[in-house]
Design a protein around this motif. Structure first.
Motif, short mmCIF file in Angstrom:
data_model
loop_
_atom_site.label_atom_id
_atom_site.label_comp_id
_atom_site.label_asym_id
_atom_site.label_seq_id
_atom_site.Cartn_x
_atom_site.Cartn_y
_atom_site.Cartn_z
N CYS A 20 1.81 -6.11 4.26
CA CYS A 20 1.32 -4.88 3.64
C CYS A 20 0.73 -5.22 2.27
O CYS A 20 1.44 -5.28 1.28
CB CYS A 20 2.48 -3.89 3.52
N PRO A 21 -0.59 -5.46 2.22
CA PRO A 21 -1.19 -5.87 0.95
C PRO A 21 -1.10 -4.76 -0.10
O PRO A 21 -1.24 -3.57 0.23
CB PRO A 21 -2.64 -6.15 1.30
N CYS A 24 -3.80 -1.69 -0.49
CA CYS A 24 -4.21 -0.84 0.64
C CYS A 24 -3.88 0.64 0.42
O CYS A 24 -4.70 1.41 -0.05
CB CYS A 24 -3.62 -1.36 1.94
N GLY A 25 -2.68 1.05 0.78
CA GLY A 25 -2.29 2.46 0.60
C GLY A 25 -2.94 3.42 1.58
O GLY A 25 -2.82 4.64 1.44
N CYS A 27 -2.21 4.32 4.61
CA CYS A 27 -1.33 5.23 5.36
C CYS A 27 -0.78 6.34 4.45
O CYS A 27 -0.24 7.33 4.95
CB CYS A 27 -0.21 4.47 6.08
N PHE A 92 5.29 3.53 9.47
CA PHE A 92 3.93 3.04 9.66
C PHE A 92 3.87 1.53 9.39
O PHE A 92 4.50 1.07 8.43
CB PHE A 92 2.97 3.78 8.72
N CYS A 110 -4.12 -0.17 10.71
CA CYS A 110 -3.49 -0.84 9.56
C CYS A 110 -4.05 -2.25 9.47
O CYS A 110 -3.89 -3.05 10.39
CB CYS A 110 -1.98 -0.86 9.78
N GLY A 112 -3.01 -4.57 7.79
CA GLY A 112 -1.91 -5.51 7.66
C GLY A 112 -1.44 -6.13 8.98
O GLY A 112 -0.68 -7.10 8.97
S1 SF4 Z 1 -2.03 0.92 6.25
FE1 SF4 Z 1 -0.77 -0.89 6.69
S2 SF4 Z 1 -1.36 -2.40 5.15
FE2 SF4 Z 1 -2.06 -0.40 4.45
S3 SF4 Z 1 -0.42 0.38 3.11
FE3 SF4 Z 1 -0.08 1.18 5.18
S4 SF4 Z 1 1.32 -0.26 6.17
FE4 SF4 Z 1 0.44 -1.30 4.36
#
Ligand code: SF4
Ligand code: SF4
Length: 373
Positions: A20-21, A24-25, A27, A92, A110, A112
């Protein structure tokens, strides 16, 4: 009953890793439900951040910036209440889907999940299932009854096929679902033949590109048709921009949402000016992997069943399944063409992967006869 007493299919997550970089954020743009046991923390510490959702079955959720942006707790793409984030946030990119069993599915929107690094997905998924045990049991009781009734109606109507056999035939004929000359034929046959079979199916020597383009465009436009950013699909690109495409009539507007929930318009186009493109060999391989993923998902099967129900059980299950798979691929290819039109993502492996990242979360909105937990 305990976790060991119901079947959970983990095949989607075996061997996968999730990273989970911090930039991102994405989700956090999905408004998370707050479960009854989670409410006291937010009610006591952040009462203004708890809102009641709209809709026929209202529930408590976390507020969004400006009512449509990211969750109010997201700051510089970091969660301010990380230790107390909701179960939905913790879950998520995993989805738990209840049909006549439980299936753990991985959301390919995602970014990630595409790196092959990070936490072991199977271990994470098992932890989620154990923590969601009570909710799983409640959902499973209901969904098992719905599935039993659905199969019984199918048998009575003479439209029943064996779902595992349908899956097997798709995986044995995977190349058909990445080839426009076969997709065109499958879409036609699924509407003409009483009980469709893939065996012996011949490709269309001159596939009707306009019909294929229209099939993909109609589905994609349907999903983007709103001027509410909360209702349209989000595409988080490789630079971590939150791209939104909103459609009205034939026009598509491309915007990027910033962390405060403001939209910066980047461009627009007439949907009818976007030509359907064909993926190259490398792109077809990525597409074939995605068809395999859909083919294994219970939620995809559930959406086909829902369509059969909506069509009053007029279609054989095989026709509905192959037909749905082919129009889903057309939806994805049209989105690939649209992303390429706006952002130059191409039609190779990268272009198809970006289209999947854009598309996959939309699958959650497809009506289905099971339930996401
Ligand atoms: S979409 Fe995936 S990579 Fe991005 S914040 Fe959510 S869990 Fe992390
Ligand atoms: S609570 Fe945290 S993890 Fe959950 S949506 Fe809000 S910012 Fe994201």
């Amino acid at each position: 009953m305990s976790v060991a007493d119901y079947e959970v299919d983990y095949s989607d997550v075996i061997g996968k890793k999730v990273e989970c970089p911090p930039q991102c954020g994405m989700c956090c743009l999905c408004q998370p439900e707050v479960l009854p046991e989670e409410r006291p923390f937010f009610r006591n510490n952040h009462p203004d951040c708890l809102v009641k959702s709209k809709g026929p079955e209202p529930y408590f959720a976390l507020a969004l910036k400006k009512g449509h942006g990211s969750c109010v707790f997201l700051e510089n793409r970091r969660c301010k209440v990380y230790e107390n984030r909701t179960s939905y946030c913790r879950q998520f990119p995993y989805h738990l889907y209840a049909s006549d069993r439980v299936k753990v599915e991985l959301d390919l929107s995602c970014r990630g999940v595409w790196y092959g690094t990070g936490a072991d997905a199977l271990t994470e998924a098992k932890g989620l299932v154990a923590r969601a045990d009570r909710r799983i049991l409640a959902a499973l009781e209901e969904s098992k009854a719905v599935y039993k009734e659905f199969y019984s109606i199918c048998r009575e109507a003479g439209v029943m096929s064996d779902p595992s056999r349908l899956r097997m035939t798709v995986s044995e004929n995977l190349s058909m679902f990445t080839d426009l000359s076969y997709l065109s034929r499958i879409m036609d046959m699924s509407q003409i033949e009483p009980v469709m079979s893939l065996s012996g199916l011949q490709p269309d020597s001159r596939p009707d590109m306009e019909s294929l383009e229209e099939a993909g465009r109609d589905l994609a436009m349907d999903s983007m048709s709103s001027n509410d950013p909360l209702s349209v699909p989000v595409y988080c690109d490789s630079q971590w921009n939150w791209n939104m495409f909103m459609a009205a009539d034939d026009r598509i507007q491309w915007s990027v949402m910033n962390d405060d929930g403001d939209l910066d318009v980047k461009g627009s186009a007439n949907a009818s000016d976007i030509r359907l493109k064909v993926p190259d060999e490398a792109g077809r391989k990525v597409l074939a992997d995605y068809v395999m993923t859909l083919n294994g998902r219970d939620s995809f099967m559930g959406s086909v069943f829902s369509l059969m129900d909506a069509n009053a059980y007029e279609d054989d299950m095989a026709n509905a399944y192959y037909g749905c798979m082919s129009v889903t691929v057309m939806d994805l290819l049209w989105r690939m063409s649209m992303l390429d039109h706006f952002m130059g993502t191409g039609c190779g492996a990268d272009g198809v992967r970006e289209a999947i990242i854009f598309y996959d979360m939309d699958r959650l909105d497809a009506p289905t006869i099971g339930a996401f937990i």
